[in-house]
Design a protein around this motif. Structure first.
Motif, PDB file in Angstrom:
ATOM      1  N   ASP A 135       0.809  -1.211   0.000  1.00  0.00           N
ATOM      2  CA  ASP A 135       0.000   0.000   0.000  1.00  0.00           C
ATOM      3  C   ASP A 135       0.848   1.270   0.000  1.00  0.00           C
ATOM      4  O   ASP A 135       0.438   2.288  -0.542  1.00  0.00           O
ATOM      5  CB  ASP A 135      -0.947   0.023   1.203  1.00  0.00           C
ATOM      6  CG  ASP A 135      -2.030  -1.027   1.105  1.00  0.00           C
ATOM      7  OD1 ASP A 135      -2.293  -1.495  -0.022  1.00  0.00           O
ATOM      8  OD2 ASP A 135      -2.608  -1.386   2.147  1.00  0.00           O
ATOM      9  N   GLU A 136       2.045   1.214   0.585  1.00  0.00           N
ATOM     10  CA  GLU A 136       2.904   2.393   0.630  1.00  0.00           C
ATOM     11  C   GLU A 136       3.386   2.806  -0.759  1.00  0.00           C
ATOM     12  O   GLU A 136       3.746   3.937  -0.978  1.00  0.00           O
ATOM     13  CB  GLU A 136       4.108   2.130   1.529  1.00  0.00           C
ATOM     14  CG  GLU A 136       3.747   2.025   2.988  1.00  0.00           C
ATOM     15  CD  GLU A 136       4.962   1.764   3.845  1.00  0.00           C
ATOM     16  OE1 GLU A 136       5.943   2.502   3.703  1.00  0.00           O
ATOM     17  OE2 GLU A 136       4.914   0.826   4.642  1.00  0.00           O
ATOM     18  N   TYR A 137       3.431   1.841  -1.693  1.00  0.00           N
ATOM     19  CA  TYR A 137       3.893   2.133  -3.043  1.00  0.00           C
ATOM     20  C   TYR A 137       2.764   2.493  -3.995  1.00  0.00           C
ATOM     21  O   TYR A 137       3.008   2.817  -5.145  1.00  0.00           O
ATOM     22  CB  TYR A 137       4.683   0.944  -3.605  1.00  0.00           C
ATOM     23  CG  TYR A 137       5.983   0.740  -2.876  1.00  0.00           C
ATOM     24  CD1 TYR A 137       6.962   1.732  -2.866  1.00  0.00           C
ATOM     25  CD2 TYR A 137       6.225  -0.425  -2.179  1.00  0.00           C
ATOM     26  CE1 TYR A 137       8.143   1.554  -2.179  1.00  0.00           C
ATOM     27  CE2 TYR A 137       7.410  -0.617  -1.501  1.00  0.00           C
ATOM     28  CZ  TYR A 137       8.365   0.385  -1.509  1.00  0.00           C
ATOM     29  OH  TYR A 137       9.534   0.211  -0.828  1.00  0.00           O
ATOM     30  N   MET A 138       1.531   2.423  -3.523  1.00  0.00           N
ATOM     31  CA  MET A 138       0.392   2.793  -4.356  1.00  0.00           C
ATOM     32  C   MET A 138       0.263   4.313  -4.385  1.00  0.00           C
ATOM     33  O   MET A 138       0.468   4.982  -3.380  1.00  0.00           O
ATOM     34  CB  MET A 138      -0.896   2.177  -3.813  1.00  0.00           C
ATOM     35  CG  MET A 138      -0.899   0.656  -3.852  1.00  0.00           C
ATOM     36  SD  MET A 138      -0.628  -0.050  -5.488  1.00  0.00           S
ATOM     37  CE  MET A 138      -2.126   0.384  -6.306  1.00  0.00           C
ATOM     38  N   MET A 139      -0.076   4.841  -5.553  1.00  0.00           N
ATOM     39  CA  MET A 139      -0.308   6.275  -5.656  1.00  0.00           C
ATOM     40  C   MET A 139      -1.520   6.653  -4.815  1.00  0.00           C
ATOM     41  O   MET A 139      -2.486   5.903  -4.765  1.00  0.00           O
ATOM     42  CB  MET A 139      -0.566   6.672  -7.106  1.00  0.00           C
ATOM     43  CG  MET A 139       0.669   6.769  -7.941  1.00  0.00           C
ATOM     44  SD  MET A 139       0.335   7.474  -9.561  1.00  0.00           S
ATOM     45  CE  MET A 139      -0.840   6.317 -10.204  1.00  0.00           C
ATOM     46  N   HIS A 140      -1.422   7.785  -4.167  1.00  0.00           N
ATOM     47  CA  HIS A 140      -2.536   8.269  -3.375  1.00  0.00           C
ATOM     48  C   HIS A 140      -2.549   9.798  -3.409  1.00  0.00           C
ATOM     49  O   HIS A 140      -1.542  10.427  -3.694  1.00  0.00           O
ATOM     50  CB  HIS A 140      -2.444   7.765  -1.932  1.00  0.00           C
ATOM     51  CG  HIS A 140      -1.191   8.196  -1.237  1.00  0.00           C
ATOM     52  ND1 HIS A 140       0.014   7.539  -1.379  1.00  0.00           N
ATOM     53  CD2 HIS A 140      -0.953   9.237  -0.399  1.00  0.00           C
ATOM     54  CE1 HIS A 140       0.935   8.160  -0.664  1.00  0.00           C
ATOM     55  NE2 HIS A 140       0.375   9.186  -0.056  1.00  0.00           N
ATOM     56  N   CYS A 167       3.641  13.957  -8.084  1.00  0.00           N
ATOM     57  CA  CYS A 167       3.998  13.202  -9.289  1.00  0.00           C
ATOM     58  C   CYS A 167       4.587  14.117 -10.375  1.00  0.00           C
ATOM     59  O   CYS A 167       5.425  13.677 -11.155  1.00  0.00           O
ATOM     60  CB  CYS A 167       2.771  12.484  -9.845  1.00  0.00           C
ATOM     61  SG  CYS A 167       2.196  11.126  -8.787  1.00  0.00           S
ATOM     62  N   CYS A 223       2.326   7.057 -14.829  1.00  0.00           N
ATOM     63  CA  CYS A 223       3.435   6.654 -13.972  1.00  0.00           C
ATOM     64  C   CYS A 223       4.051   5.388 -14.553  1.00  0.00           C
ATOM     65  O   CYS A 223       3.345   4.427 -14.842  1.00  0.00           O
ATOM     66  CB  CYS A 223       2.925   6.374 -12.560  1.00  0.00           C
ATOM     67  SG  CYS A 223       4.209   5.741 -11.458  1.00  0.00           S
ATOM     68  N   THR A 228       0.953  11.245  -5.089  1.00  0.00           N
ATOM     69  CA  THR A 228       2.324  10.908  -4.718  1.00  0.00           C
ATOM     70  C   THR A 228       2.386   9.433  -4.336  1.00  0.00           C
ATOM     71  O   THR A 228       1.365   8.771  -4.218  1.00  0.00           O
ATOM     72  CB  THR A 228       2.824  11.786  -3.558  1.00  0.00           C
ATOM     73  OG1 THR A 228       4.223  11.582  -3.371  1.00  0.00           O
ATOM     74  CG2 THR A 228       2.080  11.490  -2.268  1.00  0.00           C
ATOM     75  N   CYS A 229       3.594   8.911  -4.169  1.00  0.00           N
ATOM     76  CA  CYS A 229       3.779   7.552  -3.654  1.00  0.00           C
ATOM     77  C   CYS A 229       5.170   7.452  -3.041  1.00  0.00           C
ATOM     78  O   CYS A 229       5.981   8.372  -3.145  1.00  0.00           O
ATOM     79  CB  CYS A 229       3.572   6.493  -4.734  1.00  0.00           C
ATOM     80  SG  CYS A 229       4.995   6.169  -5.772  1.00  0.00           S
ATOM     81  N   HIS A 284       8.716   8.031  -5.113  1.00  0.00           N
ATOM     82  CA  HIS A 284       8.974   9.323  -5.755  1.00  0.00           C
ATOM     83  C   HIS A 284      10.469   9.591  -5.875  1.00  0.00           C
ATOM     84  O   HIS A 284      11.224   9.407  -4.940  1.00  0.00           O
ATOM     85  CB  HIS A 284       8.335  10.441  -4.933  1.00  0.00           C
ATOM     86  CG  HIS A 284       8.499  11.792  -5.534  1.00  0.00           C
ATOM     87  ND1 HIS A 284       9.644  12.541  -5.378  1.00  0.00           N
ATOM     88  CD2 HIS A 284       7.674  12.528  -6.316  1.00  0.00           C
ATOM     89  CE1 HIS A 284       9.509  13.681  -6.017  1.00  0.00           C
ATOM     90  NE2 HIS A 284       8.330  13.701  -6.601  1.00  0.00           N
TER      91      HIS A 284
END
Length: 75
Positions: free
Chosen positions: A6-11, A20, A38, A60-61, A64
């Motif tokens: 989940d930390e690497y998913m864009m949010h 981004c 991306c 962001t993710c 970056h």
């Protein structure tokens, strides 16, 4: 501390210091400057897995990276 997928998913993150738009993995959409693609992830065969960026200023993710994508990184 372990890292989750989940930390690497864009949010979306209002006021992010790592949008981004400034990330080297982002390719701008030529028809809409607020959107992009991306290219940070690759599949098991080495092909680029593109994800749509709906808002390059607030998305962001954790992957970056500042700068421009080099030709060798892109292929």
């Amino acid at each position: 501390m372990s890292t989750t997928v989940d930390e690497y998913m864009m949010h979306q993150e209002a006021g992010t210091k790592k949008p981004c738009q400034s990330c080297k993995w982002q390719i701008a959409d030529p028809t809409n400057p607020l959107r992009g693609q991306c290219t940070v992830n690759r599949n098991k065969m080495g092909g680029v897995w593109k994800r749509w960026v709906t808002d390059v200023n607030t998305m962001t993710c954790a992957k970056h990276e500042e700068g421009k994508l080099s030709f060798r990184e892109h292929v």
